[in-house]
Design an enzyme around this catalytic site. Structure first.
Site, PDB file in Angstrom:
ATOM      1  N   ASP A  80      60.689  41.017  77.263  1.00  0.00           N
ATOM      2  CA  ASP A  80      62.112  41.251  77.446  1.00  0.00           C
ATOM      3  C   ASP A  80      62.378  42.707  77.094  1.00  0.00           C
ATOM      4  OD1 ASP A  80      63.150  38.803  78.287  1.00  0.00           O
ATOM      5  OD2 ASP A  80      63.284  38.044  76.250  1.00  0.00           O
ATOM      6  N   CYS A 113      60.125  36.852  75.185  1.00  0.00           N
ATOM      7  CA  CYS A 113      60.889  35.626  75.337  1.00  0.00           C
ATOM      8  C   CYS A 113      60.236  34.567  74.445  1.00  0.00           C
ATOM      9  CB  CYS A 113      60.882  35.177  76.793  1.00  0.00           C
ATOM     10  SG  CYS A 113      61.590  33.527  77.022  1.00  0.00           S
ATOM     11  N   VAL A 115      69.643  55.785  57.495  1.00  0.00           N
ATOM     12  CA  VAL A 115      68.420  55.149  57.988  1.00  0.00           C
ATOM     13  C   VAL A 115      67.401  56.250  58.276  1.00  0.00           C
ATOM     14  CG1 VAL A 115      67.409  53.807  59.870  1.00  0.00           C
ATOM     15  CG2 VAL A 115      69.651  53.177  58.945  1.00  0.00           C
ATOM     16  N   GLU A 116      66.202  56.099  57.750  1.00  0.00           N
ATOM     17  CA  GLU A 116      65.118  57.058  58.010  1.00  0.00           C
ATOM     18  C   GLU A 116      64.512  56.712  59.364  1.00  0.00           C
ATOM     19  OE1 GLU A 116      61.697  58.781  58.718  1.00  0.00           O
ATOM     20  OE2 GLU A 116      61.398  56.744  57.962  1.00  0.00           O
ATOM     21  N   SER A 117      64.403  57.688  60.258  1.00  0.00           N
ATOM     22  CA  SER A 117      64.104  57.409  61.662  1.00  0.00           C
ATOM     23  C   SER A 117      62.688  56.909  61.934  1.00  0.00           C
ATOM     24  CB  SER A 117      64.400  58.636  62.524  1.00  0.00           C
ATOM     25  OG  SER A 117      63.592  59.726  62.142  1.00  0.00           O
ATOM     26  N   GLU A 173      70.331  37.222  71.539  1.00  0.00           N
ATOM     27  CA  GLU A 173      71.388  37.199  70.528  1.00  0.00           C
ATOM     28  C   GLU A 173      70.814  37.317  69.116  1.00  0.00           C
ATOM     29  OE1 GLU A 173      72.577  34.928  74.214  1.00  0.00           O
ATOM     30  OE2 GLU A 173      70.817  34.924  72.910  1.00  0.00           O
TER      31      GLU A 173
END
Length: 153
Positions: free
Chosen positions: A59, A52, A74-76, A94
């Site tokens: 969070d 937070c 995307v390479e993991s 957000e």
């Protein structure tokens, strides 16, 4: 280190430290072997953590990311390290969800992307954040994200 044309992987197959911040994280990609194919890649992180920005308390979120790749995937391992880089950084739900989407868009340049950020309650209120780049392309099979809404104990 594995390579694809114009891209050198620096994290896969070797020790790689967790970046200090998401801005410092390098989200690497690999070549899509079939860039004209119409398929969805789902990345799921059921235990995402960040802080937070006001209280510094942790969070937690369950992230579900779907994308329709084009030239790059995307390479993991780099994705895992990128997500881990949020652990000591403050951010509102957000902005954190949107920052993850922006990093994926910049790195992989998918044809379409959506992210569901299912955040656990802060102050007793769960906040879910949803983003997508537009309507799903016609004909794309897209499974439901299937994350149940938060229910108190």
């Amino acid at each position: 280190m594995p390579e694809t044309p114009g891209h050198r992987l620096t994290q896969l197959g070797q020790h790689a430290a967790v970046p200090a911040t998401p801005a410092e994280a390098v989200l690497e990609t690999i070549a899509n072997a079939d860039p004209e194919a119409f398929f969805v890649v789902r990345l799921t992180c059921p235990e995402f953590t960040t802080l937070c920005p006001v209280t510094g308390q942790p969070d937690f979120a369950h992230l579900v990311i779907d994308y329709l790749p084009h030239q790059r995937l995307v390479e993991s391992k780099s994705f895992k390290l990128f997500l881990h880089s949020f652990r000591d950084v403050g951010g509102f739900h957000e902005s954190t969800t949107l920052a993850i989407a922006a990093k994926i868009r910049a790195a992989a340049e998918p044809r379409w992307l959506r992210i569901g950020g299912y955040w656990f309650p802060r102050g007793g209120i769960p906040i879910d954040v949803f983003y997508q780049t537009g309507a799903p392309p016609a004909g794309l099979w897209l499974p439901e994200q299937a994350v149940p809404p938060y229910r108190g104990r």
